[in-house]
Design a protein around this motif. Structure first.
Motif, PDB file in Angstrom:
ATOM      1  N   ILE A  42       0.798  -1.091   0.058  1.00 32.37           N
ATOM      2  CA  ILE A  42      -0.024   0.024  -0.133  1.00 32.37           C
ATOM      3  C   ILE A  42       1.143   1.188  -0.018  1.00 32.37           C
ATOM      4  O   ILE A  42       0.571   2.245  -0.822  1.00 32.37           O
ATOM      5  CB  ILE A  42      -1.004   0.081   1.390  1.00 32.37           C
ATOM      6  CG1 ILE A  42      -2.135  -0.937   1.005  1.00 32.37           C
ATOM      7  CG2 ILE A  42      -1.430   1.288   1.503  1.00 32.37           C
ATOM      8  CD1 ILE A  42      -3.119  -0.786   1.829  1.00 32.37           C
ATOM      9  N   SER A  43       1.687   1.253   0.996  1.00 33.69           N
ATOM     10  CA  SER A  43       2.501   2.657   0.965  1.00 33.69           C
ATOM     11  C   SER A  43       3.293   2.826  -0.319  1.00 33.69           C
ATOM     12  O   SER A  43       3.278   3.845  -0.708  1.00 33.69           O
ATOM     13  CB  SER A  43       3.583   2.558   1.876  1.00 33.69           C
ATOM     14  OG  SER A  43       4.536   1.352   1.656  1.00 33.69           O
ATOM     15  N   SER A  44       3.805   1.968  -1.030  1.00 33.73           N
ATOM     16  CA  SER A  44       4.507   2.445  -2.379  1.00 33.73           C
ATOM     17  C   SER A  44       3.391   2.803  -3.487  1.00 33.73           C
ATOM     18  O   SER A  44       3.711   3.408  -4.276  1.00 33.73           O
ATOM     19  CB  SER A  44       5.248   1.002  -2.730  1.00 33.73           C
ATOM     20  OG  SER A  44       4.554  -0.217  -2.901  1.00 33.73           O
ATOM     21  N   CYS A  45       2.037   2.165  -3.353  1.00 39.40           N
ATOM     22  CA  CYS A  45       1.217   2.355  -4.417  1.00 39.40           C
ATOM     23  C   CYS A  45       0.324   3.653  -4.165  1.00 39.40           C
ATOM     24  O   CYS A  45      -0.114   4.315  -5.062  1.00 39.40           O
ATOM     25  CB  CYS A  45       0.289   1.051  -4.519  1.00 39.40           C
ATOM     26  SG  CYS A  45       1.454  -0.337  -5.020  1.00 39.40           S
ATOM     27  N   SER A  46      -0.039   3.882  -2.849  1.00 35.11           N
ATOM     28  CA  SER A  46      -1.048   4.729  -2.540  1.00 35.11           C
ATOM     29  C   SER A  46      -0.493   6.227  -2.023  1.00 35.11           C
ATOM     30  O   SER A  46      -1.099   7.112  -2.009  1.00 35.11           O
ATOM     31  CB  SER A  46      -1.902   4.216  -1.628  1.00 35.11           C
ATOM     32  OG  SER A  46      -1.274   4.155  -0.145  1.00 35.11           O
ATOM     33  N   GLY A  47       0.871   6.050  -1.676  1.00 35.08           N
ATOM     34  CA  GLY A  47       1.538   7.327  -0.970  1.00 35.08           C
ATOM     35  C   GLY A  47       1.191   7.192   0.651  1.00 35.08           C
ATOM     36  O   GLY A  47       1.643   8.513   0.989  1.00 35.08           O
ATOM     37  N   LEU A  48       0.553   6.523   1.093  1.00 31.66           N
ATOM     38  CA  LEU A  48       0.294   6.395   2.651  1.00 31.66           C
ATOM     39  C   LEU A  48       1.570   6.161   3.255  1.00 31.66           C
ATOM     40  O   LEU A  48       2.437   5.185   2.723  1.00 31.66           O
ATOM     41  CB  LEU A  48      -0.610   5.274   2.866  1.00 31.66           C
ATOM     42  CG  LEU A  48      -2.436   5.559   2.919  1.00 31.66           C
ATOM     43  CD1 LEU A  48      -2.897   4.248   3.058  1.00 31.66           C
ATOM     44  CD2 LEU A  48      -2.417   6.662   3.948  1.00 31.66           C
ATOM     45  N   LYS A  49       1.763   6.734   4.346  1.00 35.38           N
ATOM     46  CA  LYS A  49       3.177   6.625   5.006  1.00 35.38           C
ATOM     47  C   LYS A  49       2.500   5.659   6.365  1.00 35.38           C
ATOM     48  O   LYS A  49       3.013   5.966   7.516  1.00 35.38           O
ATOM     49  CB  LYS A  49       3.429   7.846   5.667  1.00 35.38           C
ATOM     50  CG  LYS A  49       4.005   8.714   4.511  1.00 35.38           C
ATOM     51  CD  LYS A  49       5.529   9.111   4.633  1.00 35.38           C
ATOM     52  CE  LYS A  49       6.072   9.930   3.348  1.00 35.38           C
ATOM     53  NZ  LYS A  49       5.896   9.213   2.140  1.00 35.38           N
ATOM     54  N   ARG A  50       1.890   4.503   5.959  1.00 36.06           N
ATOM     55  CA  ARG A  50       1.418   3.706   6.995  1.00 36.06           C
ATOM     56  C   ARG A  50       1.866   2.343   6.472  1.00 36.06           C
ATOM     57  O   ARG A  50       1.869   1.913   5.444  1.00 36.06           O
ATOM     58  CB  ARG A  50      -0.008   3.650   7.041  1.00 36.06           C
ATOM     59  CG  ARG A  50      -0.679   4.827   7.392  1.00 36.06           C
ATOM     60  CD  ARG A  50      -0.648   5.058   9.126  1.00 36.06           C
ATOM     61  NE  ARG A  50      -1.368   6.128   9.351  1.00 36.06           N
ATOM     62  CZ  ARG A  50      -1.792   6.525  10.721  1.00 36.06           C
ATOM     63  NH1 ARG A  50      -1.432   5.670  11.576  1.00 36.06           N
ATOM     64  NH2 ARG A  50      -2.396   7.710  11.107  1.00 36.06           N
ATOM     65  N   ASN A  51       2.292   1.334   7.577  1.00 30.30           N
ATOM     66  CA  ASN A  51       2.806   0.084   7.467  1.00 30.30           C
ATOM     67  C   ASN A  51       1.165  -0.822   7.069  1.00 30.30           C
ATOM     68  O   ASN A  51       0.293  -0.370   7.165  1.00 30.30           O
ATOM     69  CB  ASN A  51       3.430  -0.365   8.510  1.00 30.30           C
ATOM     70  CG  ASN A  51       2.790  -0.778   9.562  1.00 30.30           C
ATOM     71  OD1 ASN A  51       1.571  -1.332   9.929  1.00 30.30           O
ATOM     72  ND2 ASN A  51       2.925  -0.313  10.503  1.00 30.30           N
ATOM     73  N   GLY A  52       1.661  -1.949   6.338  1.00 26.23           N
ATOM     74  CA  GLY A  52       0.485  -2.608   5.839  1.00 26.23           C
ATOM     75  C   GLY A  52      -0.338  -3.095   7.135  1.00 26.23           C
ATOM     76  O   GLY A  52      -1.630  -3.243   6.646  1.00 26.23           O
ATOM     77  N   LYS A  53       0.288  -3.535   8.039  1.00 28.86           N
ATOM     78  CA  LYS A  53      -0.709  -4.053   9.221  1.00 28.86           C
ATOM     79  C   LYS A  53      -1.681  -2.801   9.664  1.00 28.86           C
ATOM     80  O   LYS A  53      -2.703  -3.176   9.793  1.00 28.86           O
ATOM     81  CB  LYS A  53       0.448  -4.210  10.271  1.00 28.86           C
ATOM     82  CG  LYS A  53      -0.039  -5.536  11.131  1.00 28.86           C
ATOM     83  CD  LYS A  53       1.068  -5.718  12.135  1.00 28.86           C
ATOM     84  CE  LYS A  53       0.596  -7.073  12.947  1.00 28.86           C
ATOM     85  NZ  LYS A  53       2.125  -7.429  13.532  1.00 28.86           N
ATOM     86  N   SER A  54      -1.047  -1.567   9.688  1.00 27.44           N
ATOM     87  CA  SER A  54      -2.052  -0.587  10.239  1.00 27.44           C
ATOM     88  C   SER A  54      -3.108  -0.228   9.258  1.00 27.44           C
ATOM     89  O   SER A  54      -4.378   0.047   9.577  1.00 27.44           O
ATOM     90  CB  SER A  54      -1.060   0.610  10.611  1.00 27.44           C
ATOM     91  OG  SER A  54      -1.894   1.953  10.616  1.00 27.44           O
ATOM     92  N   CYS A  55      -2.533  -0.472   7.851  1.00 30.38           N
ATOM     93  CA  CYS A  55      -3.770  -0.194   6.930  1.00 30.38           C
ATOM     94  C   CYS A  55      -4.833  -1.150   6.846  1.00 30.38           C
ATOM     95  O   CYS A  55      -5.887  -1.133   6.977  1.00 30.38           O
ATOM     96  CB  CYS A  55      -3.059  -0.200   5.364  1.00 30.38           C
ATOM     97  SG  CYS A  55      -1.954   1.210   5.293  1.00 30.38           S
ATOM     98  N   ARG A  56      -4.307  -2.417   7.138  1.00 26.57           N
ATOM     99  CA  ARG A  56      -5.276  -3.544   7.145  1.00 26.57           C
ATOM    100  C   ARG A  56      -6.379  -3.488   8.339  1.00 26.57           C
ATOM    101  O   ARG A  56      -7.432  -3.492   8.189  1.00 26.57           O
ATOM    102  CB  ARG A  56      -4.718  -5.029   7.580  1.00 26.57           C
ATOM    103  CG  ARG A  56      -5.662  -6.065   7.516  1.00 26.57           C
ATOM    104  CD  ARG A  56      -4.885  -7.387   7.909  1.00 26.57           C
ATOM    105  NE  ARG A  56      -5.953  -8.213   8.612  1.00 26.57           N
ATOM    106  CZ  ARG A  56      -6.261  -8.212   9.938  1.00 26.57           C
ATOM    107  NH1 ARG A  56      -5.366  -7.406  10.820  1.00 26.57           N
ATOM    108  NH2 ARG A  56      -7.200  -8.849  10.380  1.00 26.57           N
TER     109      ARG A  56
END
Length: 235
Positions: A42-56
DNA sequence: AAAAGTACCAACCGCCGGTAG
DNA sequence: ACTACCGGCGGTTGGTACTTT
Protein backbone atom coordinates in the motif's frame (compact mmCIF):
# COMPACT_ATOMS: atom_id res chain seq x y z
CA UNK A 1 9.91 -12.83 11.52
CA UNK A 2 7.77 -9.89 10.45
CA UNK A 3 10.53 -8.67 8.30
CA UNK A 4 8.26 -8.11 5.36
CA UNK A 5 8.46 -4.84 3.53
CA UNK A 6 5.27 -3.29 4.76
CA UNK A 7 5.34 -5.09 8.03
CA UNK A 8 8.60 -3.84 9.41
CA UNK A 9 7.87 -1.10 11.83
CA UNK A 10 11.21 0.05 13.14
CA UNK A 11 13.43 2.33 11.09
CA UNK A 12 10.87 2.95 8.39
CA UNK A 13 9.35 6.20 9.54
CA UNK A 14 5.82 4.91 9.35
CA UNK A 15 3.15 7.26 10.54
CA UNK A 16 1.38 6.19 13.69
CA UNK A 17 -1.58 7.35 15.70
CA UNK A 18 -5.06 8.37 14.65
CA UNK A 19 -5.92 8.29 10.97
CA UNK A 20 -6.79 11.48 9.15
CA UNK A 21 -9.66 11.79 6.64
CA UNK A 22 -7.08 12.14 3.87
CA UNK A 23 -5.42 8.88 4.84
CA UNK A 24 -8.80 7.18 5.02
CA UNK A 25 -9.56 8.41 1.53
CA UNK A 26 -6.26 7.15 0.18
CA UNK A 27 -6.78 3.78 1.78
CA UNK A 28 -10.33 3.47 0.51
CA UNK A 29 -9.21 4.38 -2.99
CA UNK A 30 -6.45 1.84 -2.86
CA UNK A 31 -8.79 -0.92 -1.77
CA UNK A 32 -11.39 -0.01 -4.36
CA UNK A 33 -8.72 -0.30 -7.03
CA UNK A 34 -6.80 -3.32 -5.81
CA UNK A 35 -9.20 -5.05 -3.49
CA UNK A 36 -8.48 -6.25 0.01
CA UNK A 37 -5.12 -7.80 0.60
CA UNK A 38 -1.70 -6.77 -0.63
CA UNK A 39 -1.47 -4.61 2.43
CA UNK A 40 2.27 -4.54 2.37
CA UNK A 41 2.38 -2.77 -0.97
CA UNK A 42 0.00 0.00 0.00
CA UNK A 43 2.62 2.51 1.00
CA UNK A 44 4.43 2.29 -2.31
CA UNK A 45 1.24 2.35 -4.40
CA UNK A 46 -0.93 4.83 -2.56
CA UNK A 47 1.49 7.24 -0.98
CA UNK A 48 0.26 6.35 2.48
CA UNK A 49 2.98 6.53 5.10
CA UNK A 50 1.42 3.66 6.99
CA UNK A 51 2.62 0.12 7.30
CA UNK A 52 0.50 -2.65 5.88
CA UNK A 53 -0.57 -3.89 9.21
CA UNK A 54 -1.95 -0.53 10.22
CA UNK A 55 -3.75 -0.20 6.87
CA UNK A 56 -5.37 -3.58 7.18
CA UNK A 57 -6.53 -2.82 10.69
CA UNK A 58 -7.97 0.52 9.70
CA UNK A 59 -9.82 -1.01 6.79
CA UNK A 60 -11.17 -3.98 8.68
CA UNK A 61 -12.22 -2.08 11.76
CA UNK A 62 -13.37 1.22 10.37
CA UNK A 63 -13.57 1.69 6.63
CA UNK A 64 -14.87 -1.63 5.39
CA UNK A 65 -18.36 -1.34 3.88
CA UNK A 66 -21.20 -2.83 5.86
CA UNK A 67 -19.82 -2.06 9.28
CA UNK A 68 -22.43 -1.19 11.85
CA UNK A 69 -21.64 1.98 13.70
CA UNK A 70 -24.54 1.90 16.12
CA UNK A 71 -24.53 0.37 19.56
CA UNK A 72 -24.77 -3.36 20.00
CA UNK A 73 -28.33 -4.59 20.28
CA UNK A 74 -29.47 -6.76 23.18
CA UNK A 75 -29.59 -9.70 20.78
CA UNK A 76 -26.02 -9.12 19.72
CA UNK A 77 -24.96 -8.77 23.33
CA UNK A 78 -26.61 -12.07 24.08
CA UNK A 79 -24.91 -13.76 21.19
CA UNK A 80 -21.56 -12.43 22.32
CA UNK A 81 -22.11 -13.74 25.81
CA UNK A 82 -23.13 -17.12 24.54
CA UNK A 83 -20.38 -17.49 22.01
CA UNK A 84 -17.78 -16.34 24.45
CA UNK A 85 -18.99 -18.97 26.86
CA UNK A 86 -18.59 -21.52 24.10
CA UNK A 87 -15.42 -20.38 22.43
CA UNK A 88 -13.62 -18.10 24.85
CA UNK A 89 -11.58 -15.22 23.48
CA UNK A 90 -11.98 -16.22 19.85
CA UNK A 91 -12.99 -12.70 18.92
CA UNK A 92 -12.64 -13.05 15.21
CA UNK A 93 -14.68 -16.25 15.24
CA UNK A 94 -17.38 -14.58 17.28
CA UNK A 95 -17.29 -11.56 14.99
CA UNK A 96 -18.01 -13.75 11.97
CA UNK A 97 -21.34 -14.58 13.53
CA UNK A 98 -22.21 -10.92 13.94
CA UNK A 99 -22.35 -9.31 10.52
CA UNK A 100 -21.10 -5.76 10.53
CA UNK A 101 -19.24 -6.14 13.79
CA UNK A 102 -15.49 -6.40 14.15
CA UNK A 103 -13.42 -8.56 16.42
CA UNK A 104 -11.96 -5.42 17.93
CA UNK A 105 -15.38 -4.06 18.70
CA UNK A 106 -16.49 -7.27 20.34
CA UNK A 107 -13.28 -7.56 22.26
CA UNK A 108 -13.60 -4.01 23.52
CA UNK A 109 -17.21 -4.60 24.42
CA UNK A 110 -16.42 -7.70 26.37
CA UNK A 111 -13.56 -6.17 28.24
CA UNK A 112 -15.55 -3.08 29.10
CA UNK A 113 -18.67 -4.84 30.25
CA UNK A 114 -17.58 -8.17 31.60
CA UNK A 115 -13.93 -8.30 32.40
CA UNK A 116 -13.66 -5.92 35.27
CA UNK A 117 -10.61 -5.10 37.29
CA UNK A 118 -9.55 -7.53 39.96
CA UNK A 119 -9.75 -4.87 42.62
CA UNK A 120 -12.28 -2.18 41.86
CA UNK A 121 -12.24 0.98 43.89
CA UNK A 122 -14.19 1.22 47.09
CA UNK A 123 -16.80 3.39 45.44
CA UNK A 124 -17.16 1.08 42.53
CA UNK A 125 -17.66 -1.88 44.82
CA UNK A 126 -20.44 -0.01 46.50
CA UNK A 127 -22.01 1.00 43.21
CA UNK A 128 -21.83 -2.54 41.90
CA UNK A 129 -23.54 -3.76 44.98
CA UNK A 130 -26.19 -1.07 44.76
CA UNK A 131 -26.85 -1.86 41.11
CA UNK A 132 -26.97 -5.54 41.81
CA UNK A 133 -29.22 -5.11 44.76
CA UNK A 134 -31.64 -2.77 43.02
CA UNK A 135 -31.80 -5.19 40.12
CA UNK A 136 -32.99 -8.00 42.30
CA UNK A 137 -35.38 -5.75 44.09
CA UNK A 138 -36.80 -4.79 40.72
CA UNK A 139 -37.06 -8.41 39.67
CA UNK A 140 -38.77 -9.31 42.88
CA UNK A 141 -41.29 -6.52 42.47
CA UNK A 142 -41.91 -7.51 38.86
CA UNK A 143 -42.60 -11.08 39.84
CA UNK A 144 -44.87 -10.01 42.62
CA UNK A 145 -46.79 -7.82 40.20
CA UNK A 146 -46.91 -10.49 37.53
CA UNK A 147 -47.27 -13.27 40.01
CA UNK A 148 -45.15 -15.43 37.76
CA UNK A 149 -42.97 -17.46 40.07
CA UNK A 150 -43.37 -19.40 43.23
CA UNK A 151 -39.87 -20.70 43.41
CA UNK A 152 -39.13 -20.47 47.10
CA UNK A 153 -35.46 -21.25 46.82
CA UNK A 154 -34.89 -18.49 44.34
CA UNK A 155 -36.90 -16.15 46.47
CA UNK A 156 -34.81 -16.89 49.49
CA UNK A 157 -31.62 -16.35 47.53
CA UNK A 158 -32.83 -12.96 46.57
CA UNK A 159 -33.77 -12.12 50.12
CA UNK A 160 -30.38 -13.19 51.26
CA UNK A 161 -28.68 -10.96 48.76
CA UNK A 162 -30.82 -8.00 49.61
CA UNK A 163 -30.70 -8.37 53.33
CA UNK A 164 -27.16 -9.47 53.93
CA UNK A 165 -24.96 -7.04 52.08
CA UNK A 166 -22.07 -7.57 54.44
CA UNK A 167 -21.65 -11.03 52.97
CA UNK A 168 -21.13 -9.70 49.51
CA UNK A 169 -19.80 -6.22 49.51
CA UNK A 170 -16.13 -6.97 50.11
CA UNK A 171 -15.91 -9.31 47.16
CA UNK A 172 -15.36 -8.38 43.59
CA UNK A 173 -17.47 -11.12 42.16
CA UNK A 174 -21.01 -11.63 43.28
CA UNK A 175 -22.83 -14.85 42.80
CA UNK A 176 -26.34 -14.56 41.51
CA UNK A 177 -29.21 -16.70 40.57
CA UNK A 178 -30.48 -15.97 37.10
CA UNK A 179 -30.00 -18.75 34.54
CA UNK A 180 -27.57 -16.78 32.46
CA UNK A 181 -25.28 -16.33 35.41
CA UNK A 182 -25.61 -19.90 36.52
CA UNK A 183 -24.70 -21.10 33.10
CA UNK A 184 -21.77 -18.77 32.84
CA UNK A 185 -20.45 -19.79 36.19
CA UNK A 186 -20.70 -23.39 35.10
CA UNK A 187 -18.63 -22.48 32.13
CA UNK A 188 -15.13 -21.19 32.46
CA UNK A 189 -16.07 -17.56 32.63
CA UNK A 190 -16.87 -17.04 36.25
CA UNK A 191 -15.76 -13.45 36.42
CA UNK A 192 -18.98 -12.00 35.24
CA UNK A 193 -20.21 -9.31 37.49
CA UNK A 194 -23.77 -9.25 38.55
CA UNK A 195 -24.20 -5.69 37.44
CA UNK A 196 -23.39 -6.49 33.86
CA UNK A 197 -25.28 -9.68 33.39
CA UNK A 198 -28.18 -8.26 35.30
CA UNK A 199 -28.31 -5.21 33.09
CA UNK A 200 -28.25 -7.37 30.02
CA UNK A 201 -30.77 -9.78 31.40
CA UNK A 202 -33.03 -6.94 32.40
CA UNK A 203 -32.99 -5.57 28.88
CA UNK A 204 -33.60 -8.89 27.26
CA UNK A 205 -36.35 -9.80 29.64
CA UNK A 206 -38.09 -6.46 29.34
CA UNK A 207 -37.91 -6.55 25.58
CA UNK A 208 -39.39 -9.99 25.48
CA UNK A 209 -36.36 -11.23 23.63
CA UNK A 210 -35.54 -14.01 25.97
CA UNK A 211 -38.10 -16.47 24.68
CA UNK A 212 -36.66 -16.35 21.21
CA UNK A 213 -33.15 -16.78 22.33
CA UNK A 214 -30.96 -19.80 21.94
CA UNK A 215 -30.46 -20.85 25.50
CA UNK A 216 -31.96 -24.03 26.67
CA UNK A 217 -31.08 -24.78 30.22
CA UNK A 218 -31.98 -28.18 31.46
CA UNK A 219 -33.41 -27.57 34.88
CA UNK A 220 -33.57 -31.26 35.68
CA UNK A 221 -29.85 -31.49 35.19
CA UNK A 222 -28.54 -28.12 36.18
CA UNK A 223 -24.95 -29.01 35.50
CA UNK A 224 -25.69 -29.65 31.90
CA UNK A 225 -26.77 -27.43 29.09
CA UNK A 226 -27.38 -27.74 25.42
CA UNK A 227 -27.92 -25.36 22.61
CA UNK A 228 -31.27 -26.05 21.14
CA UNK A 229 -30.54 -24.28 17.90
CA UNK A 230 -26.92 -24.69 16.94
CA UNK A 231 -25.31 -22.02 14.88
CA UNK A 232 -25.10 -22.57 11.23
CA UNK A 233 -21.53 -22.03 10.18
CA UNK A 234 -21.02 -18.46 9.26
CA UNK A 235 -17.38 -18.71 8.36
C1' DA B 1 -15.44 24.37 39.42
C1' DA B 2 -11.86 21.15 39.67
C1' DA B 3 -9.87 16.77 40.43
C1' DA B 4 -10.30 11.93 40.33
C1' DG B 5 -12.26 7.99 38.55
C1' DT B 6 -14.38 5.35 34.88
C1' DA B 7 -15.98 3.91 30.26
C1' DC B 8 -15.19 3.54 25.70
C1' DC B 9 -12.71 2.84 21.59
C1' DA B 10 -9.00 3.28 18.12
C1' DA B 11 -4.68 1.76 17.36
C1' DC B 12 -0.30 -0.61 18.37
C1' DC B 13 2.40 -4.71 19.32
C1' DG B 14 4.06 -9.36 19.37
C1' DC B 15 3.14 -13.82 18.11
C1' DC B 16 1.56 -17.48 15.14
C1' DG B 17 0.28 -20.19 11.04
C1' DG B 18 0.01 -20.60 6.08
C1' DT B 19 2.41 -20.37 1.90
C1' DA B 20 5.49 -19.35 -1.92
C1' DG B 21 10.09 -19.57 -3.47
C1' DA C 1 13.26 -29.04 4.30
C1' DC C 2 14.09 -24.42 5.10
C1' DT C 3 13.34 -19.52 5.12
C1' DA C 4 11.15 -15.21 4.45
C1' DC C 5 6.99 -13.05 3.58
C1' DC C 6 2.25 -12.15 4.45
C1' DG C 7 -2.02 -11.89 6.80
C1' DG C 8 -4.56 -12.56 10.86
C1' DC C 9 -5.37 -12.86 15.78
C1' DG C 10 -5.54 -11.65 20.66
C1' DG C 11 -3.58 -8.76 24.27
C1' DT C 12 -2.54 -4.30 25.59
C1' DT C 13 -2.10 0.67 25.65
C1' DG C 14 -3.22 5.49 25.26
C1' DG C 15 -6.37 9.19 24.40
C1' DT C 16 -10.70 11.28 25.12
C1' DA C 17 -15.28 11.93 26.81
C1' DC C 18 -18.15 11.41 30.52
C1' DT C 19 -19.39 10.83 35.47
C1' DT C 20 -18.71 11.17 40.24
C1' DT C 21 -16.87 13.19 44.33
Amino acid sequence: MDGAMGWRIADQGWRKGPWTPVEDKLLAEYVSLHGEGRWSSISSCSGLKRNGKSCRLRWVNYLRPGLKKEQLTPQEEGIIIELHALWGNKWSTIARCLPGRTDNEIKNYWRTHFKKQEKPSKNEKKRKFDDHNSYYKDQKVKRMMNNTTTDESEESDIDMIIEQPQNILPETTINFTCPVATFMLQQQNPRVLAQDAARWWDTVADDGLWSGFMWNLDHDHPNQHRVEQPFTPCF
